[in-house]
Scaffold this active site. Structure first.
Site, mmCIF file in Angstrom:
data_model
loop_
_atom_site.group_PDB
_atom_site.id
_atom_site.type_symbol
_atom_site.label_atom_id
_atom_site.label_comp_id
_atom_site.label_asym_id
_atom_site.label_seq_id
_atom_site.Cartn_x
_atom_site.Cartn_y
_atom_site.Cartn_z
ATOM 1 N N ARG A 37 6.714 7.975 8.903
ATOM 2 C CA ARG A 37 7.411 8.057 7.615
ATOM 3 C C ARG A 37 8.872 7.624 7.697
ATOM 4 N NH1 ARG A 37 4.710 13.064 5.180
ATOM 5 N NH2 ARG A 37 2.665 12.205 4.706
ATOM 6 N N ARG A 41 11.454 8.863 1.568
ATOM 7 C CA ARG A 41 12.336 9.434 0.544
ATOM 8 C C ARG A 41 13.606 10.060 1.107
ATOM 9 N NH1 ARG A 41 8.274 13.246 -2.614
ATOM 10 N NH2 ARG A 41 7.502 13.448 -0.491
ATOM 11 N N ARG A 50 12.235 2.642 -5.181
ATOM 12 C CA ARG A 50 10.979 3.159 -5.697
ATOM 13 C C ARG A 50 11.090 3.691 -7.121
ATOM 14 N NH1 ARG A 50 7.323 4.487 -6.356
ATOM 15 N NH2 ARG A 50 6.792 6.577 -5.707
ATOM 16 N N ASP A 86 -0.113 3.103 2.169
ATOM 17 C CA ASP A 86 -0.651 4.456 2.091
ATOM 18 C C ASP A 86 -2.082 4.442 2.611
ATOM 19 O OD1 ASP A 86 -2.027 6.864 0.489
ATOM 20 O OD2 ASP A 86 0.135 7.191 0.605
ATOM 21 N N TYR A 164 -10.045 13.657 1.648
ATOM 22 C CA TYR A 164 -9.317 13.399 0.398
ATOM 23 C C TYR A 164 -10.263 13.044 -0.741
ATOM 24 C CZ TYR A 164 -4.421 13.307 2.018
ATOM 25 O OH TYR A 164 -3.176 13.638 2.469
#
Length: 367
Positions: A37, A41, A50, A86, A164
């Site tokens: 990562r 963010r 973004r 992703d 998921y």
């Protein structure tokens, strides 16, 4: 010069191959370091880039993926870049709809509920048609990197993606997905096989597009016990490594190093070390010495600083890094966190981590 440095697509020559050398078990002057990562963010420039875009729309824009991949490298002397994407683009390629819900995370509008729902999935996926935007992002980024560091491609592993697709999003127990393993083992294998086949083509396509290493994320390994991991995760993890390598050979593509990161799967470290991957990624819940003892001398280890250590003052981060390097040894080792960076982390502390790895590993190597 190695086959990694010269590529058929006229890519720039690689200037820093420390990460690739460590992955292949060759000697390095310093221990290479990158962060899961690292495009994320915690960087204000990431949030700015973004801001206007839907998350998956960003993933589908090669230009934005390239920009986000390069951002951390402008700030820190990292030894590798990982393409911004992703793991859930694979279920999307199978025809499932995933949306990013603010405050909740990725959410499937129609998760798999019954075995019959498997029929709704695409049984044959043309990865170039469905995931070509990732390949374009990789090629663009590989050129834009100008040979500074190698570019890593990645995919989620079958069990993690399956969980998921059934849960419909994150879950603390994975009870719905695990109930399939107990109630519908055949259908579970059918789904895992379908996912593995797509992942194999997807990873080979990433190398064709310019990826110089590949990481497989089995992020939800910790929800399985040893027996279920043996039956529903490990065979596909093994098969993916083997099939990707044989396809790369067939297609005359570089045999890039592969990393398996199965979070919380200490019970399977021995098996993972023999699963056909050059590198085994570790989370922060295992002792480096213990991991070395279990994985042996023939794989490189990657990890495993607790991401929350980056909340510590910089001096403390340096001490923790030094201890970690002494425990793993500076060779056959790639420094990383034991999981991804968190959004509220201070970029300066990330810089302190990267610099500490370089400084301490150089010092240890000299003495």
């Amino acid at each position: 010069t190695c086959s990694f440095c010269h590529s058929p697509k006229g890519f720039p020559k690689l200037k820093n191959d420390t990460f690739l050398r460590a992955a292949r078990g060759e000697e390095t002057e310093h221990t290479p370091v990158w962060c899961m990562r690292q495009a994320g963010r915690y960087l204000p420039e990431f949030r700015e880039t973004r801001a206007a875009q839907d998350f998956f729309a960003t993933c589908r824009s090669p230009k934005l993926c390239c920009e986000l991949t390069l951002q951390p490298l402008r700030r820190f002397p990292l030894d590798a870049a990982i393409i911004f994407s992703d793991i859930l683009v694979v279920p999307q390629a199978l025809g499932m709809e995933v949306v990013m819900v603010p405050g909740k995370g990725p959410t499937f509008t129609e998760p798999l509920k019954e075995v019959e729902d498997l029929l709704k999935l695409r049984q044959k996926v043309d990865v170039t048609a469905e995931l070509g935007y990732v390949f374009q992002a990789i090629t663009l980024t590989r050129h834009s990197l100008e040979g500074r560091v190698p570019l890593i491609g990645f995919s989620g592993a079958p069990w993690t993606l399956m969980s998921y697709m059934i849960e419909g999003g994150g879950s603390s127990t994975m009870a719905k997905a695990k109930s399939w393993l107990y109630r519908h083992p055949e259908a579970s294998h059918q789904l895992l096989r379908l996912l593995a086949d797509v992942i194999i083509d997807y990873l080979v396509g990433q190398v064709a597009a310019g990826a110089q290493a590949l990481q497989l994320f089995e992020s939800h390994a910790g929800h399985l016990g040893p027996e279920q991991f043996q039956e529903f995760a490990l065979p596909y993890i093994r098969d993916i490594a083997q099939a990707v390598k044989s396809k790369l050979k067939e297609e005359g593509l570089p045999l890039v190093p592969m990393i398996i990161f199965a979070k919380d799967a200490h019970y399977a470290l021995r098996d993972l070390a023999h699963a056909g991957y050059e590198v085994v990624g570790l989370d922060w819940t295992i002792q480096p010495q213990e991991a070395r003892a279990q994985t042996g001398k023939d794989v490189t280890l990657q990890g495993n600083l607790d991401p929350c250590a980056l909340y510590a003052p910089k001096e403390k981060i340096g001490e923790l890094v030094k201890k970690m390097l002494e425990a793993f040894g500076t060779q056959r080792y790639i420094a990383n966190l034991g999981h991804g960076l968190y959004p509220d982390m201070n970029p300066e502390n990330v810089g302190a981590f990267v610099e500490a790895v370089h400084a301490h590993s150089r010092h240890i190597n000299k003495h």
